[in-house]
Design a protein around this motif. Structure first.
Motif, PDB file in Angstrom:
ATOM      1  N   ASN A  69      -3.693  -3.474   3.696  1.00 27.23           N
ATOM      2  CA  ASN A  69      -3.887  -3.926   2.327  1.00 27.23           C
ATOM      3  C   ASN A  69      -3.997  -5.445   2.213  1.00 27.23           C
ATOM      4  O   ASN A  69      -3.975  -5.990   1.105  1.00 27.23           O
ATOM      5  N   GLY A  70      -4.115  -6.113   3.358  1.00 27.54           N
ATOM      6  CA  GLY A  70      -4.350  -7.542   3.349  1.00 27.54           C
ATOM      7  C   GLY A  70      -3.192  -8.373   2.855  1.00 27.54           C
ATOM      8  O   GLY A  70      -3.391  -9.459   2.291  1.00 27.54           O
ATOM      9  N   ILE A  71      -1.975  -7.873   3.081  1.00 24.13           N
ATOM     10  CA  ILE A  71      -0.790  -8.605   2.632  1.00 24.13           C
ATOM     11  C   ILE A  71       0.225  -8.639   3.768  1.00 24.13           C
ATOM     12  O   ILE A  71       0.105  -7.913   4.752  1.00 24.13           O
ATOM     13  N   SER A  72       1.235  -9.500   3.617  1.00 23.27           N
ATOM     14  CA  SER A  72       2.297  -9.590   4.612  1.00 23.27           C
ATOM     15  C   SER A  72       3.376  -8.555   4.303  1.00 23.27           C
ATOM     16  O   SER A  72       3.442  -8.037   3.182  1.00 23.27           O
ATOM     17  N   PRO A  73       4.254  -8.247   5.260  1.00 24.51           N
ATOM     18  CA  PRO A  73       5.359  -7.332   4.979  1.00 24.51           C
ATOM     19  C   PRO A  73       6.236  -7.784   3.809  1.00 24.51           C
ATOM     20  O   PRO A  73       6.706  -6.961   3.020  1.00 24.51           O
TER      21      PRO A  73
ATOM     22  N   GLN B 169       5.235  -9.549   1.229  1.00 24.99           N
ATOM     23  CA  GLN B 169       4.476  -9.272   0.004  1.00 24.99           C
ATOM     24  C   GLN B 169       4.483  -7.779  -0.321  1.00 24.99           C
ATOM     25  O   GLN B 169       4.518  -7.403  -1.492  1.00 24.99           O
ATOM     26  N   LEU B 170       4.457  -6.953   0.720  1.00 24.33           N
ATOM     27  CA  LEU B 170       4.552  -5.511   0.498  1.00 24.33           C
ATOM     28  C   LEU B 170       5.869  -5.162  -0.169  1.00 24.33           C
ATOM     29  O   LEU B 170       5.908  -4.388  -1.143  1.00 24.33           O
ATOM     30  N   ARG B 171       6.943  -5.740   0.316  1.00 25.55           N
ATOM     31  CA  ARG B 171       8.256  -5.487  -0.276  1.00 25.55           C
ATOM     32  C   ARG B 171       8.270  -5.899  -1.749  1.00 25.55           C
ATOM     33  O   ARG B 171       8.816  -5.186  -2.604  1.00 25.55           O
ATOM     34  N   GLN B 172       7.642  -7.042  -2.054  1.00 26.44           N
ATOM     35  CA  GLN B 172       7.611  -7.523  -3.435  1.00 26.44           C
ATOM     36  C   GLN B 172       6.792  -6.600  -4.333  1.00 26.44           C
ATOM     37  O   GLN B 172       7.177  -6.317  -5.468  1.00 26.44           O
ATOM     38  N   GLN B 173       5.654  -6.117  -3.803  1.00 27.30           N
ATOM     39  CA  GLN B 173       4.827  -5.216  -4.602  1.00 27.30           C
ATOM     40  C   GLN B 173       5.534  -3.894  -4.867  1.00 27.30           C
ATOM     41  O   GLN B 173       5.441  -3.331  -5.959  1.00 27.30           O
ATOM     42  N   LEU B 174       6.240  -3.399  -3.863  1.00 25.58           N
ATOM     43  CA  LEU B 174       6.995  -2.163  -4.060  1.00 25.58           C
ATOM     44  C   LEU B 174       8.058  -2.352  -5.140  1.00 25.58           C
ATOM     45  O   LEU B 174       8.243  -1.488  -6.002  1.00 25.58           O
ATOM     46  N   ALA B 175       8.742  -3.494  -5.082  1.00 25.36           N
ATOM     47  CA  ALA B 175       9.768  -3.765  -6.087  1.00 25.36           C
ATOM     48  C   ALA B 175       9.159  -3.835  -7.479  1.00 25.36           C
ATOM     49  O   ALA B 175       9.743  -3.324  -8.458  1.00 25.36           O
ATOM     50  N   ALA B 176       7.962  -4.432  -7.579  1.00 22.37           N
ATOM     51  CA  ALA B 176       7.292  -4.524  -8.877  1.00 22.37           C
ATOM     52  C   ALA B 176       6.918  -3.145  -9.413  1.00 22.37           C
ATOM     53  O   ALA B 176       6.856  -2.932 -10.630  1.00 22.37           O
ATOM     54  N   GLU B 177       6.681  -2.188  -8.506  1.00 18.99           N
ATOM     55  CA  GLU B 177       6.344  -0.821  -8.902  1.00 18.99           C
ATOM     56  C   GLU B 177       7.588   0.035  -9.111  1.00 18.99           C
ATOM     57  O   GLU B 177       7.485   1.216  -9.424  1.00 18.99           O
TER      58      GLU B 177
END
Length: 469
Positions: A110-114, A116-124
Motif C-alpha cells: 500500500n506504499g506506506i511504512s509499518p 503509517q500502517l499502524r496509524q491508519q489502522l488506529a484511524a479506522e
C-alpha cells in the motif's frame, strides 16, 4: 484504507477481529459462542457486524434483518475459529517473524511504512494487535487449505485436454451467482425433503419478486460466499461444474436455473452477465523460481533414514547455513545439485501436486518443512514469483490446470468445512439462535497459552454476565 483491507485480509475483512484475546477484552464483555474449547466474544461479533454493514453501506436493501445477518456473521466467525483450531492441532503454525514479514508486506503493498500502517489502522478504529491476530488466522487458514489440497486435488491430462478443447470451441465467459442449501454426506430422506422444501421456498420468493437473488443468498445460502450475495465471479466453461454447465449456455443474463441437486446439496444458479473472453484481462499463470534438496527414499527400510537426513539438513539451514551450499554438498538430485538445487522458473504443478502445494504455500525466500513425494524427501526454498502471459501451449495448459484445481478445491474444501462444523461442539449464546448447541466432540488439550486463557473463559461462562449482576 479499503485497498489495505482488500489486499491484506481478503475474507478476514468480513471478520476483522476473529481472535481478539482475553487480555484486551473489557470485564463486562459477553460470550457470543463457545467453539470447542475456545470462545467468540460479543465484541468480536459486533466488530465483524460493523465491517459487513460498512461494506453494504450503499446496498442496505440487500441485507436481511439484523438478527439474521448477525447469525450469518457469527457462523462465519465460527468456521474460521474451527479452521484455526484444526490447523493448530495439525501442527500448522505462523511464527512471529513470519507475521512481522506479512505485516510489512501489507504496508509495502500500500506504499506506506509499518508505522503509517499502524496509524491508519488506529484511524479506522482497528487495534494493531487485533489486526495482527486476524492476519495470523488468515495465513493459518490459507496453509490449511494448501495442506488439504495436497494429495486430494489432482487434475488429469485428460481433464486439461477437454478444457482446452472447450475453450477452442467457445470463448464465452459467464458471471455467475448461486444459492446453496447444503445437505450432509449420506443425507436421510427426511433431510433431503427438508432441503428440497427450503430451496423451493427460496425460489418462490425470488420468482414472486419478494426478494432479489443477492438478498436471498445473504439470508438463506449455506455457501461460504453467502455474505457476498452468492457471487461466484467470472468463470470460463471449464470452471463451471458439469452438473449445470450445459444449461448455463442457454440462459439469458438475469435468468436462474434450478433447483439442481449436486454433490453439496441443492442449488439455484443465476447468470449475471456474459462476455467474450477477449474482453477479459489477458490470461496469466503464476510461475515460481525455487531451489530444492532431495534425499531419495528407495524403500521402507531406508525411508526413515532419508527423512532423518533431510530433517538434519533442514535444521542446518534454519541455523543459518546457505541453502545453495547445502544443496551442492548433500542433494541427491544430480540434475540440480551442482547448481545449488536451482530449478529455474516453473508452473505450480510442473513437478507434481505435492511439490506444487508446498511451493504455493511459501513466501518468497521462505524454506519449507521437510516433505515427501514419490521421488523422496524434499526441502524447498521459494526464491521468487511472477505472473506470465498464458500465450504458449505450456503456460495455457498450466493456467487451465490451475483453474480446474481451484474449482475442485473449492468444492471439496467447502464440503470439508460443513463436516467440520457438523462435528464440532458449538454453543451459541447470542441473538435469536441463542441456546442452539451442536454435538460435542472429545476436546483436545490447548496448544498454546492464549488458548488456555480462552478455555478458562469458556469454563467461567457458566456465571451470569457482569452486566446482568
Amino acid at each position: 484504507m479499503k485497498k489495505l483491507l482488500l489486499s491484506a485480509l481478503a475474507s478476514a475483512a468480513l471478520a476483522a477481529t476473529l481472535t481478539a484475546h482475553a487480555q484486551t477484552a473489557e470485564p463486562i464483555d459477553r460470550i457470543a459462542a463457545v467453539v470447542e474449547e475456545d470462545v467468540i466474544l460479543q465484541s468480536e461479533l459486533d466488530r465483524a457486524m460493523r465491517n459487513v454493514l460498512a461494506q453494504y453501506a450503499n446496498r442496505q436493501d440487500q441485507l436481511p434483518p439484523r438478527d439474521v445477518l448477525e447469525k450469518q456473521v457469527l457462523e462465519r466467525l465460527i468456521l474460521v475459529r474451527l479452521q484455526v483450531e484444526r490447523a493448530e492441532r495439525s501442527g500448522i503454525r505462523v511464527s512471529d517473524d513470519e507475521l512481522d514479514q506479512a505485516v510489512n508486506g501489507v504496508a509495502s503493498q500500500n506504499g506506506i511504512s509499518p508505522d503509517q500502517l499502524r496509524q491508519q489502522l488506529a484511524a479506522e478504529g482497528i487495534g494493531f494487535d487485533d489486526f495482527r491476530a486476524t492476519l495470523r488466522d488468515e495465513m493459518i487458514t490459507q496453509r490449511m487449505r494448501q495442506s488439504f489440497a495436497q494429495g486430494r486435488i489432482n487434475v488429469s491430462e485428460a481433464e486439461v485436454n477437454s478444457a482446452l478443447a472447450a475453450q477452442a470451441s467457445t470463448g464465452t465467459q459467464f458471471h455467475l451467482a448461486h444459492i446453496l442449501v447444503a445437505l450432509p454426506d449420506g443425507a436421510t430422506a427426511e433431510q433431503i425433503a427438508t432441503g428440497q422444501k427450503k430451496i423451493d421456498g427460496i425460489k418462490a420468493l425470488i420468482d414472486k419478486g419478494e426478494m432479489d437473488f443477492a438478498a436471498a443468498a445473504v439470508r438463506y445460502s449455506d455457501s461460504p460466499n453467502a455474505l457476498e450475495g452468492g457471487d461466484l465471479g467470472w468463470r470460463s466453461q471449464d470452471e463451471i461444474p458439469t452438473v449445470f454447465a450445459d444449461q448455463i449456455r442457454n440462459l439469458q443474463p438475469g435468468q436462474i436455473i434450478g433447483p439442481l441437486r449436486g454433490p453439496s446439496g441443492f442449488q439455484l444458479v443465476r447468470l449475471v452477465e456474459v462476455r467474450d473472453a477477449s474482453q477479459a484481462a489477458p490470461g496469466t499463470v503464476t510461475q515460481y523460481e525455487a531451489r530444492h534438496i532431495l534425499i531419495r527414499s528407495d524403500n521402507e527400510a531406508t525411508d526413515a533414514q532419508a527423512k532423518a537426513k533431510a530433517e538434519t539438513l533442514r535444521a542446518r539451514i534454519a541455523g543459518g547455513a546457505d541453502f545453495a551450499t547445502v544443496a551442492k554438498e548433500s542433494s541427491e538430485d544430480q540434475n540440480t545439485k551442482d547448481k545449488g538445487g536451482d530449478l529455474g522458473w516453473f508452473a505450480q504443478d510442473a513437478f507434481g501436486p505435492e511439490f506444487g502445494s508446498q511451493i504455493a504455500g511459501l513466501r518468497d525466500g521462505q524454506v519449507s518443512a521437510v516433505f515427501k513425494t514419490s521421488a523422496g524427501w524434499h526441502i524447498v526454498q521459494r526464491v521468487a514469483t511472477r505472473q506470465t502471459s498464458a500465450s504458449t501451449d505450456d503456460t495455457r495448459r498450466a493456467q487451465v490446470r490451475e483453474t480446474i484445481g481451484r474449482r475442485k478445491l473449492e468444492d471439496e474444501y467447502n464440503r470439508y468445512l460443513r463436516e467440520m462444523r457438523g462435528e464440532a461442539y458449538v454453543d451459541i449464546r447470542s441473538g435469536a439462535a441463542a441456546g442452539q448447541t451442536t454435538q460435542p466432540v472429545t476436546p483436545t488439550a490447548p496448544v498454546e497459552e492464549t488458548r488456555e486463557q480462552r478455555k478458562q473463559r469458556a469454563q467461567n461462562a457458566i456465571l451470569p454476565d457482569a452486566s446482568q449482576r
